[in-house]
Design a protein around this motif. Structure first.
Motif, short mmCIF file in Angstrom:
data_model
loop_
_atom_site.label_atom_id
_atom_site.label_comp_id
_atom_site.label_asym_id
_atom_site.label_seq_id
_atom_site.Cartn_x
_atom_site.Cartn_y
_atom_site.Cartn_z
N TRP A 167 0.80 -1.23 0.00
CA TRP A 167 0.00 0.00 0.00
C TRP A 167 0.84 1.28 0.00
CZ3 TRP A 167 0.94 3.06 4.24
CH2 TRP A 167 1.53 2.43 5.34
N VAL A 168 2.13 1.19 0.28
CA VAL A 168 2.93 2.40 0.42
C VAL A 168 3.22 3.03 -0.95
CG1 VAL A 168 4.03 1.48 2.49
CG2 VAL A 168 5.19 1.27 0.30
N ASP A 169 3.53 4.31 -0.93
CA ASP A 169 3.91 5.04 -2.15
C ASP A 169 5.36 4.66 -2.48
OD1 ASP A 169 4.68 6.88 -4.08
OD2 ASP A 169 3.43 8.47 -3.25
N ARG A 170 5.54 3.86 -3.52
CA ARG A 170 6.87 3.35 -3.83
C ARG A 170 7.78 4.41 -4.44
NH1 ARG A 170 7.91 -1.90 -3.29
NH2 ARG A 170 9.98 -0.99 -3.13
N GLU A 171 7.24 5.54 -4.85
CA GLU A 171 8.11 6.63 -5.30
C GLU A 171 8.75 7.32 -4.10
OE1 GLU A 171 6.93 9.34 -8.27
OE2 GLU A 171 5.70 7.90 -9.37
N ILE A 172 8.16 7.14 -2.93
CA ILE A 172 8.74 7.68 -1.70
C ILE A 172 9.57 6.61 -1.00
CG2 ILE A 172 8.22 8.62 0.59
CD1 ILE A 172 5.59 9.70 -0.59
N TRP A 173 8.95 5.46 -0.78
CA TRP A 173 9.56 4.39 0.01
C TRP A 173 10.25 3.38 -0.89
CZ3 TRP A 173 10.33 4.09 5.14
CH2 TRP A 173 9.73 5.10 5.91
N THR A 174 11.56 3.47 -0.93
CA THR A 174 12.36 2.55 -1.74
C THR A 174 12.50 1.21 -1.02
OG1 THR A 174 14.42 3.25 -0.70
CG2 THR A 174 13.66 4.52 -2.62
N ASP A 175 13.02 0.21 -1.74
CA ASP A 175 13.25 -1.10 -1.13
C ASP A 175 14.21 -0.98 0.06
OD1 ASP A 175 11.61 -2.47 -2.86
OD2 ASP A 175 13.20 -2.95 -4.27
N ARG A 176 15.19 -0.12 -0.07
CA ARG A 176 16.16 0.04 1.01
C ARG A 176 15.50 0.61 2.26
NH1 ARG A 176 21.65 3.80 0.74
NH2 ARG A 176 22.38 3.36 2.86
N MET A 177 14.62 1.60 2.08
CA MET A 177 13.93 2.20 3.22
C MET A 177 12.98 1.21 3.87
SD MET A 177 13.11 5.94 1.57
CE MET A 177 12.15 6.54 2.97
N LEU A 178 12.26 0.45 3.03
CA LEU A 178 11.34 -0.55 3.56
C LEU A 178 12.10 -1.66 4.28
CD1 LEU A 178 8.73 -0.86 0.67
CD2 LEU A 178 8.40 0.21 2.90
N ALA A 179 13.27 -2.00 3.78
CA ALA A 179 14.08 -3.02 4.44
C ALA A 179 14.49 -2.54 5.84
CB ALA A 179 15.31 -3.34 3.60
N ALA A 180 14.77 -1.23 5.96
CA ALA A 180 15.12 -0.67 7.27
C ALA A 180 13.95 -0.79 8.23
CB ALA A 180 15.54 0.79 7.11
N LEU A 181 12.74 -0.55 7.71
CA LEU A 181 11.55 -0.74 8.54
C LEU A 181 11.38 -2.21 8.91
CD1 LEU A 181 8.75 1.51 6.95
CD2 LEU A 181 9.90 1.84 9.14
N GLY A 182 11.62 -3.07 7.93
CA GLY A 182 11.42 -4.51 8.13
C GLY A 182 12.37 -5.12 9.13
N ASN A 183 13.49 -4.44 9.41
CA ASN A 183 14.43 -4.98 10.40
C ASN A 183 13.88 -4.92 11.81
OD1 ASN A 183 16.39 -5.60 8.51
ND2 ASN A 183 17.36 -3.57 8.63
N GLY A 184 12.80 -4.15 11.95
CA GLY A 184 12.11 -4.14 13.23
C GLY A 184 12.81 -3.40 14.34
N VAL A 185 13.68 -2.48 14.01
CA VAL A 185 14.39 -1.73 15.05
C VAL A 185 13.50 -0.56 15.48
CG1 VAL A 185 16.47 -0.43 15.63
CG2 VAL A 185 16.60 -2.35 14.03
#
Length: 431
Positions: free
Chosen positions: A16-34
């Motif tokens: 659902w996120v705006d992929r022009e804003i949230w790149t794979d790298r940024m989402l991966a940072a979120l996915g790390n759960g820190v």
């Protein structure tokens, strides 16, 4: 030892996120759960042209009234590119300032009113852009028992969770109501929670400006010292951010809660557990500058007649679920508005107006008791018979046997009137 593989963006549900804003790298940072990760450089993603265009498209789709500047959606659309360029430059240069919020009072079914704040179209676009940028940051930490105003979650999901809990034996329910929640959120504490995850000073300044926007009503104006106006695009997200620690607190204590924005229930197996849950919730709420409504917060065993509870338009009691009285009244009032005996419209035009409303209402309340739908069908047909009598210069309420014989149920079925009872029967057979 093998290193732990980071989860994919698909498995984390980021479609659902705006992929022009949230790149794979940024989402991966979120996915790390820190949880302690802070985000510093975000404002450039807000004033980006692609973000503002996507935000404008969303605002245009949602429609809504004009703000204090008198600029409607239609008027903005004529000069959209020019306005978006101006917004982008103002945000980039730090010159953007929100205008006042126009406040109107929306009538409620109990005769009271609910305040609604209407920002300008431009401010709604900027708020939408900010929301598109920061929402994933907080979605990553929100708990699964929170359903209100969140991506891929709905009232139906929350109701389904409540229904499952009751069937599993969680029948002692704390039905809690936060008194004037959106008007009482403490600004400083709210911003502290936002700042736990965001360190971009310019974006934080935007949020603070929106919280302090002047409010203008028909007779007065003021600058709020607390709260977030209902009607502002950013308000639901901020409301969830402020109540997220409540979700964590009650979950850590072992309570099962289902929350939809400021409306929540705590479902327990035993009376003593429910009492403890209410004490814990009340203590947390008061410690964080809020309060529970004394007349709308109670504990009951929903298996027992008279001890049920209301949640998201439904009433749960004695093993059954039906439409709560206020929700029925709202629908009947809308039906009355469209079936005045002196309306002068053809029966086809009236039915064409009613049907979309009835279908939408049924789509939400189709899990209620059968008698609700047959009763409403009868109410609607009586209203329509009264119109037919008036058109034949025979005033009446359409209740007599002669009227029912002259215009039987099949007459309205042939005219295309949506039948709630038949829809319920069809839905029941397919379950």
């Amino acid at each position: 030892m093998m290193s732990k593989q980071a989860p994919s963006t698909e498995s984390l549900g980021w479609a659902w996120v705006d992929r022009e804003i949230w790149t794979d790298r940024m989402l991966a940072a979120l996915g790390n759960g820190v949880q302690e990760t802070k985000w510093f450089s975000l404002i450039d993603k807000v004033y980006r042209q692609s973000t503002l265009r996507a935000a404008w498209k969303q605002v245009r789709t949602n429609k809504g009234a004009m703000g204090v500047d008198g600029v409607s959606i239609k008027r903005f659309d004529v000069h959209a590119e020019q306005y978006l360029n101006e917004l982008s430059n103002a945000l980039k240069l730090g010159q953007y300032r929100p205008m006042a919020v126009r406040r109107v009072d929306i009538p409620k079914s109990d005769g009271k009113t609910r305040p609604l704040g209407i920002p300008t179209v431009k401010d709604r676009i900027v708020q939408t852009a900010v929301k598109r940028v920061i929402e994933p940051i907080f979605e990553q930490q929100f708990l699964s028992m929170s359903y209100g105003f969140r991506p891929k979650r709905s009232c139906k999901d929350a109701l389904r969770e409540v229904d499952h809990a009751i069937k599993e034996g969680y029948t002692h329910v704390v039905d809690a109501d936060l008194a004037g929640y959106f008007d009482t959120i403490p600004h400083d504490r709210l911003m502290e929670r936002v700042e736990d995850r965001i360190s971009d000073g310019r974006l934080l300044k935007l949020l603070k400006m929106w919280l302090k926007q002047e409010v203008i009503s028909d007779v007065s104006s003021w600058t709020p010292t607390k709260g977030s106006p209902q009607g502002a695009v950013i308000s639901p997200l901020l409301a969830n951010i402020y109540l997220h620690p409540l979700d964590e607190y009650l979950t850590e204590l072992g309570f099962r809660m289902v929350r939809y924005a400021d409306d929540f229930v705590i479902l327990c197996r035993h009376p003593s557990e429910a009492q403890n849950a209410l004490v814990a919730a009340k203590e947390w709420v008061e410690r964080h500058g809020l309060s529970l409504h004394p007349d709308k917060t109670h504990i009951g065993d929903c298996r027992i007649k008279g001890q049920g509870f209301d949640f998201l338009g439904y009433h749960f009691e004695a093993g059954k679920r039906w439409v709560r009285k206020k929700s029925l009244k709202v629908l009947k009032d809308k039906i009355r508005e469209n079936t005045h005996r002196t309306c002068g419209k053809s029966m086809r035009a009236i039915i064409d107006k009613l049907n979309p409303m009835l279908r939408g209402w049924f789509g939400y309340f189709k899990h209620a008791m059968q008698w609700t739908f047959s009763s409403l069908d009868g109410f609607i047909r009586r209203r329509l018979r009264a119109i037919l009598r008036k058109q034949q210069k025979k005033p009446g309420q359409g209740r007599c046997y002669a009227d029912q014989s002259k215009w039987p149920n099949k007459y309205f079925a042939a005219a295309g009137l949506f039948s709630l009872k038949e829809a319920w029967q069809t839905a029941s057979q397919s379950r």
